[in-house]
Design a protein around this motif. Structure first.
Motif, PDB file in Angstrom:
ATOM      1  N   TRP A  66       1.058   9.153  -6.209  1.00  0.00           N
ATOM      2  CA  TRP A  66       1.411  10.562  -6.044  1.00  0.00           C
ATOM      3  C   TRP A  66       2.242  11.071  -7.233  1.00  0.00           C
ATOM      4  O   TRP A  66       2.153  12.245  -7.602  1.00  0.00           O
ATOM      5  N   VAL A 110      -3.511   0.321  -7.001  1.00  0.00           N
ATOM      6  CA  VAL A 110      -4.144   0.661  -5.731  1.00  0.00           C
ATOM      7  C   VAL A 110      -5.323  -0.273  -5.465  1.00  0.00           C
ATOM      8  O   VAL A 110      -5.527  -0.734  -4.324  1.00  0.00           O
ATOM      9  N   SER A 114       0.832  -1.211   0.000  1.00  0.00           N
ATOM     10  CA  SER A 114       0.000   0.000   0.000  1.00  0.00           C
ATOM     11  C   SER A 114       0.863   1.255   0.000  1.00  0.00           C
ATOM     12  O   SER A 114       0.527   2.254  -0.656  1.00  0.00           O
ATOM     13  N   ALA A 153       0.810   3.954  -2.993  1.00  0.00           N
ATOM     14  CA  ALA A 153       0.541   5.364  -2.704  1.00  0.00           C
ATOM     15  C   ALA A 153       1.618   6.259  -3.314  1.00  0.00           C
ATOM     16  O   ALA A 153       1.310   7.315  -3.891  1.00  0.00           O
TER      17      ALA A 153
END
Length: 271
Positions: A210, A225, A202, A206
């Motif tokens: 971004w 994701v 995770s 992430a």
């Protein structure tokens, strides 16, 4: 108050004289008893109520993850549809709705995860304290680490599992003849392995999300994701199995008797 005779030293006799003025009789005068200090008594306390709360919250986490998977795949679908004609017929309203649904699912995930973490650590501390009553020699770390170990960077990928191993071993029910009975830690290992993998993947997803800017990067990260959210569901299921199994083990061990009971009763008598 001073000695009634010399007015220099504190009195030690019933008639108010100090040790020197009282003479030999004062030497035998009883002195005030020193205060006694006792180590705090360890008691068993039922983890059953906390375990039920953890199971409910983990179920909420799994549901939130499922919604996040659906929302993430919807975002991916909208992006892929836009890329087919170079976003000539891209529906802005549909894209905004998809982003809003994904964001709402993310908020639900965060709230559910935070609440679960708090209650889980409280439950973890409870079973660790019970393990101290069952068999303190099996515990590799002091009870306070049942909370603190989760907040040490990097080490929190190892220390809680080490503590859980000691709890698991101490909570294993002995045989009726008093001999030791080992219980395979398969469920515990699956819980810890999937949790660590879910945490690492995770974080990776992430960071990728971004940095994603181009359409294809957004599509790839949306799928990544969603995949990590799906894996988190597996981790939540194994966590539920671990909590239920360890709580039941402590109830069985407490049912053998011979342990001091706290105000909430023995672990095995509050089912």
């Amino acid at each position: 108050m001073l000695c009634s005779t010399c007015r220099l030293r504190p009195p030690v006799t019933d008639d108010g004289r100090c040790l020197l003025c009282a003479g030999p009789a004062g030497a035998a005068a009883p002195m005030p008893p020193a205060p006694a200090f006792f180590a705090p008594q360890q008691y068993l306390r039922s983890p059953e109520g906390l375990a039920k709360a953890v199971v409910v919250l983990l179920t909420v986490v799994a549901v939130a993850d499922l919604l996040a998977v659906a929302a993430g795949m919807n975002v991916r679908r909208v992006l892929v549809a836009g890329m087919t004609d170079d976003f000539a017929t891209y529906d802005e309203a549909e894209a905004t709705l998809a982003d809003n649904l994904s964001g709402a699912a993310g908020v639900l995930q965060t709230l559910a995860s935070l609440a679960t973490a708090v209650v889980f650590i409280i439950w973890f501390r409870r079973v660790r304290l019970n393990a101290e009553v069952f068999d303190p020699s099996m515990q590799p770390m002091r009870p306070g680490w049942a909370v603190g170990a989760w907040f040490v960077p990097v080490a929190n990928l190892v220390l809680p599992r080490r503590i859980a191993g000691g709890i698991w071993t101490a909570s294993a029910q002995t045989n009726t003849d008093g001999s030791w009975r080992s219980v395979p830690g398969t469920v515990m290992n699956l819980w810890w392995g999937t949790w660590v993998c879910s945490l690492v993947t995770s974080q990776y997803a992430a960071r990728r999300s971004w940095k994603a800017e181009q359409p294809q990067e957004l599509v790839d990260t949306a799928g990544l994701v969603a995949a990590t959210d799906a894996f988190d569901i597996v981790a939540a299921v194994f966590a539920i199995l671990f909590v239920r199994r360890l709580t039941r083990m402590q109830g069985e061990r407490a049912a053998l008797g011979g342990y001091p009971l706290g105000t909430q009763g023995a672990a095995g008598r509050a089912h």
